[in-house]
Structure formats: structure tokens, C-alpha cells
Design an enzyme around this catalytic site. Structure first.
Site, PDB file in Angstrom:
ATOM      1  N   GLY A  25      16.886 -21.171 -28.285  1.00  0.00           N
ATOM      2  CA  GLY A  25      17.886 -21.539 -27.275  1.00  0.00           C
ATOM      3  C   GLY A  25      17.505 -22.851 -26.637  1.00  0.00           C
ATOM      4  N   GLY A  26      18.502 -23.689 -26.363  1.00  0.00           N
ATOM      5  CA  GLY A  26      18.221 -24.992 -25.749  1.00  0.00           C
ATOM      6  C   GLY A  26      17.296 -25.794 -26.650  1.00  0.00           C
ATOM      7  N   ASP A  27      16.163 -26.186 -26.074  1.00  0.00           N
ATOM      8  CA  ASP A  27      15.190 -26.959 -26.856  1.00  0.00           C
ATOM      9  C   ASP A  27      13.933 -26.132 -27.133  1.00  0.00           C
ATOM     10  OD1 ASP A  27      14.191 -26.832 -24.325  1.00  0.00           O
ATOM     11  OD2 ASP A  27      13.730 -28.963 -24.139  1.00  0.00           O
ATOM     12  N   GLU A  28      14.088 -24.805 -27.137  1.00  0.00           N
ATOM     13  CA  GLU A  28      12.943 -23.924 -27.386  1.00  0.00           C
ATOM     14  C   GLU A  28      13.025 -23.330 -28.784  1.00  0.00           C
ATOM     15  OE1 GLU A  28      12.588 -20.973 -24.339  1.00  0.00           O
ATOM     16  OE2 GLU A  28      11.731 -22.391 -22.919  1.00  0.00           O
TER      17      GLU A  28
END
Length: 200
Positions: free
Chosen positions: A27-30
Site C-alpha cells: 500500500g502506498g510506498d510500502e
């Protein structure tokens, strides 16, 4: 460009790991990387170093060089946990501390992190309320011309007048503000407050 960057980051991760390893965007930049059949913790550390080295090489997007960093939290099965949710939580805590120590680091989970991260999250929650409660204060530091000894201006420094912890210096909470995205609102408050005080 953001989507393209994420795809290229995932490609770099795949370069740094074995074919049997799993890379997933969380999710996102993870991202989550699962390394099955690892004999010792040092091997995981070596993979983390390879991932960081891969990410540190500039990315090329629309003719521009883009630099990004990676902070990695590591947890081991079954030493740290046997439940997938707990393992993700452990890795997240370790990543949190890796970020605190500076970019491009990896950190193994330890049981003592739980208390440290809880304190950090409590401070973050309180910082979100600090502006509403008018707990931020500006202090001014003179800027001196060393050749003439004259004051050329002042530098505005924002302090947090915490109700329980007292005056907290910017070097303690500004990194937290940057990490949580509160820095924009704090920066706007500093500029407007400094302008009002300068006018007065």
C-alpha cells in the site's frame, strides 16, 4: 510518474532477491518481502543491504533523475512471532525506528521496540493537537555578520511548549512533523506568526 516509479522500485526489489522470494506492494510506498528458507539472520541483513543499494541507484523518469531511499524493518519467523499480522506489525515497528535513525537503513525487530514505538506514536498524536491548543511558540535567534559584528536579522525557531514535558526543541519534533506530514501546517503557522510578530 508516481505509478511508474513504484513499478521500477518493485523491479529493483526483484533484482535484489531470489526467485523463490516474494515481493508484494503493501500500500502506498510500502512493500513486503518474504524470504523463505533463510538459515540465519545475517543472511536477511545481506538481502536488506542489497535492496538498499539497488534503490539508491537513481531512477530515470521522463528524462529526469529521481533519487529515493529505503527504510527496512525486519522480523523473523518463528523467533519474533508465528502470526502473519503480528509479524507485519513487528516489521512496521522496526521500519519506524529505521526511519528515525536516518534514511537507507534496516532494523531488526526487538521486543523492547513496542514501548518505544508506542511513546513515539503518542508524541505524534499530541503533536497533531499542539497547534489547536496553541502550544507552539516562536523564539528568535540573532544572525550576526562575523566581519562587522552587526546583527543582520533573526532566525525564527519553533518550539513546542508541551503541557507535561515542558519546552521541546525543534530538533526533537520537526523530524516527526516531516515524517507525519504535519510540517506543511507547522511551516504555514511559523510564517504567519513571524509576520504578525514582525509587524507588531
Amino acid at each position: 510518474m508516481g505509478d511508474e516509479l513504484l513499478q521500477k522500485v518493485a523491479g529493483r526489489f526483484n533484482t535484489a532477491v531470489r526467485e523463490s522470494d516474494i515481493v508484494a506492494r503493501f500500500g502506498g510506498d510500502e512493500f513486503v518481502i518474504v524470504l523463505p528458507d533463510v538459515r540465519k539472520a545475517d543472511d536477511v541483513g545481506e538481502v536488506a543491504k542489497k535492496v538498499i543499494d539497488e534503490i539508491n541507484v537513481p531512477f530515470h523518469l521522463n528524462g529526469r533523475e529521481v533519487f529515493v531511499g529505503a527504510s527496512i524493518g525486519i522480523t523473523l519467523y518463528p523467533d519474533d512471532a508465528v502470526d502473519a499480522g503480528v509479524m507485519l506489525s513487528n516489521a512496521d515497528m522496526a521500519m519506524y525506528l529505521a526511519k528515525e535513525k536516518g534514511r537507507n537503513r534496516y532494523q531488526f525487530f526487538t521486543p523492547s521496540m513496542d514501548d518505544e514505538v508506542k511513546r513515539h506514536m503518542e508524541l505524534e498524536r499530541e503533536l497533531r493537537w499542539a497547534m489547536d491548543r496553541r502550544e507552539l511558540v516562536l523564539k528568535y535567534q540573532a544572525v550576526i555578520d562575523l566581519d562587522t559584528g552587526r546583527m543582520n536579522g533573526v532566525e525564527a525557531l519553533v518550539y513546542w511548549n508541551h503541557p507535561d514535558r515542558g519546552l521541546i526543541s525543534p530538533d526533537v519534533f520537526i523530524p516527526l512533523a516531516e515524517e507525519t506530514g504535519l510540517i506543511g501546517a507547522i511551516g504555514t503557522w511559523v510564517l504567519s506568526t513571524a509576520a504578525i510578530q514582525a509587524k507588531a
